[in-house]
Design an enzyme around this catalytic site. Structure first.
Site, PDB file in Angstrom:
ATOM      1  CE1 TYR A 104      -3.915  -2.032   0.590  1.00  0.00           C
ATOM      2  CE2 TYR A 104      -3.103  -2.576   2.774  1.00  0.00           C
ATOM      3  CZ  TYR A 104      -4.015  -2.754   1.763  1.00  0.00           C
ATOM      4  OH  TYR A 104      -5.043  -3.633   1.949  1.00  0.00           O
ATOM      5  N   GLY A 231     -17.755 -23.326   0.619  1.00  0.00           N
ATOM      6  CA  GLY A 231     -18.870 -22.449   0.245  1.00  0.00           C
ATOM      7  C   GLY A 231     -19.232 -21.523   1.389  1.00  0.00           C
ATOM      8  N   GLY A 259     -14.085 -11.826  -2.194  1.00  0.00           N
ATOM      9  CA  GLY A 259     -15.014 -11.479  -1.110  1.00  0.00           C
ATOM     10  C   GLY A 259     -15.948 -10.343  -1.523  1.00  0.00           C
ATOM     11  CG  ASP A 260     -14.280  -6.758  -2.617  1.00  0.00           C
ATOM     12  OD1 ASP A 260     -14.439  -6.804  -1.389  1.00  0.00           O
ATOM     13  OD2 ASP A 260     -13.234  -6.368  -3.163  1.00  0.00           O
ATOM     14  CG  ASP A 296      -8.937  -5.647  -6.877  1.00  0.00           C
ATOM     15  OD1 ASP A 296      -8.008  -6.422  -7.124  1.00  0.00           O
ATOM     16  OD2 ASP A 296      -9.120  -5.091  -5.781  1.00  0.00           O
TER      17      ASP A 296
HETATM   18  O1  KDG Z   1     -11.065  -6.608  -1.653  1.00  0.00           O
HETATM   19  C1  KDG Z   1     -10.119  -6.245  -2.595  1.00  0.00           C
HETATM   20  C2  KDG Z   1      -9.307  -5.188  -1.951  1.00  0.00           C
HETATM   21  O2  KDG Z   1      -8.342  -5.755  -1.137  1.00  0.00           O
HETATM   22  C3  KDG Z   1      -8.602  -4.283  -2.846  1.00  0.00           C
HETATM   23  O3  KDG Z   1      -9.391  -3.846  -3.905  1.00  0.00           O
HETATM   24  C4  KDG Z   1      -7.951  -3.136  -2.135  1.00  0.00           C
HETATM   25  O4  KDG Z   1      -9.714  -2.232  -0.835  1.00  0.00           O
HETATM   26  C5  KDG Z   1      -8.592  -2.626  -0.903  1.00  0.00           C
HETATM   27  C6  KDG Z   1      -7.817  -2.572   0.315  1.00  0.00           C
HETATM   28  O5  KDG Z   1      -7.892  -1.530   0.936  1.00  0.00           O
HETATM   29  O6  KDG Z   1      -7.153  -3.530   0.685  1.00  0.00           O
END
Ligand code: KDG
Length: 314
Positions: A104, A231, A259-260, A296
């Site tokens: 990040y 699942g 997960g999204d 993503d």
């Molecule tokens: O759920 C996917 C996310 O990990 C990615 O898009 C980035 O939102 C994010 C994060 O802050 O980790």
């Protein structure tokens, strides 16, 4: 009427196009990331009316993000700018299997300054559902306060609240603070969507029964526990737990964003009046589509694509 409002930090994503450590890769592809914007894109492709609350910097990545969101038909009424702060970035490596490594660049980002005054104009009587994840409250104290303010307003207006804990330990100053804050947020939610390993940290057990009970004893009426290849476990207040099997995937390309995709399916199920069990089928389907795509959100299906996928693979 807005179907779903989301709050989150969009990130410029740089995905490695070669295998190896991020420090060794020189070729990257730029795209858009952010858990909540992923959910927003997924729902918009399923024809829901979406608004996204965020703040970006006055920089090329911020401009790119706003254009990308507009192209996805996501409402930008609550997108604001923080001149002098930068839009967050993220790098992701390419892996043959397993979860990719991410890095990040988002400390003191534009989004970290999102405050109550940026969101006070939102009228929740015009909003059916707010979806919140555990990422924004990890970004800064200011955003944490803003999230709680929004949840209180949503609660007062009777807006339905869904919560995906989405643990990002790297963003929190301590594990204790993460657990305390996310369980406080869960107090507001009608639906909680924890992964089983996340619940192990938040609740202290991997027993689906106990995880469900923990959240159902708060105000949630539904808890859906995601359990990878097993699942999902649908736990509805007053009903027996149902295990909804996942879809078989022959080749996993990238697990980030699954997960999204799952959350998109659950919200789609709720908004279209399906049972929670059927919502979990849709959720598993979109999660499995997501792992077969590198980006993503590139793989998130339209309604037609989703129906076809479910009918062919279920
Ligand atoms: O759920 C996917 C996310 O990990 C990615 O898009 C980035 O939102 C994010 C994060 O802050 O980790």
């Amino acid at each position: 009427m807005t179907d779903v409002i989301l709050i989150g930090e969009p990130l410029g994503l740089f995905t490695a196009q070669e295998y190896g450590d991020l420090k060794d890769v020189s070729l990257f592809k730029r795209s858009l990331a952010g858990a909540e914007v992923n959910v927003g894109i997924g729902l918009s492709r399923l024809n829901y009316d979406i608004q996204y609350i965020t703040k970006v910097g006055d920089d090329p990545i911020g401009e790119y993000i706003v254009e990308a969101i507009e192209k996805e038909n996501i409402g930008t009424r609550y997108v604001s700018y923080a001149p002098g702060s930068q839009t967050g970035l993220m790098m992701k490596n390419k892996v043959k299997d397993g979860d990719p490594k991410t890095a990040y660049f988002r400390k003191h980002s534009a989004f970290s300054t999102l405050s109550e005054s940026d969101v006070e104009a939102i009228d929740f009587s015009e909003v059916k559902l707010i979806h919140v994840t555990g990422i924004p409250p990890a970004v800064s104290e200011t955003v944490r306060t803003t999230v709680i303010y929004l949840l209180k307003k949503a609660r007062e207006a009777g807006t339905f609240i869904t919560f995906d804990p989405n643990l990002r330990p790297a963003l929190w100053s301590s594990k204790e603070q993460m657990i305390r804050t996310l369980n406080e947020i869960a107090d507001y939610a009608d639906v909680v969507l924890p992964g089983i390993s996340e619940a192990e940290i938040l609740v202290g057990t991997d027993s689906v029964d106990q995880i469900a009970q923990f959240y159902l004893d708060k105000r949630a009426s539904v808890v859906i526990v995601k359990s990878g290849e097993e699942g999902a476990f649908v736990c509805e207040k007053g009903n027996p737990i149902i295990n909804v099997k996942g879809f078989k995937v022959s080749k996993v390309i990238d697990t980030v964003g699954a997960g999204d995709g799952f959350a998109v399916g659950v919200l789609h199920g709720y908004l279209s009046g399906l049972s929670w069990e059927e919502a979990a089928v849709q959720a598993n389907a979109i999660g499995s589509i997501q792992v077969q795509h590198e980006g993503d959100n590139e793989g998130l299906p339209t309604l037609l694509e989703l129906d076809e996928y479910v009918n062919t693979n279920r």
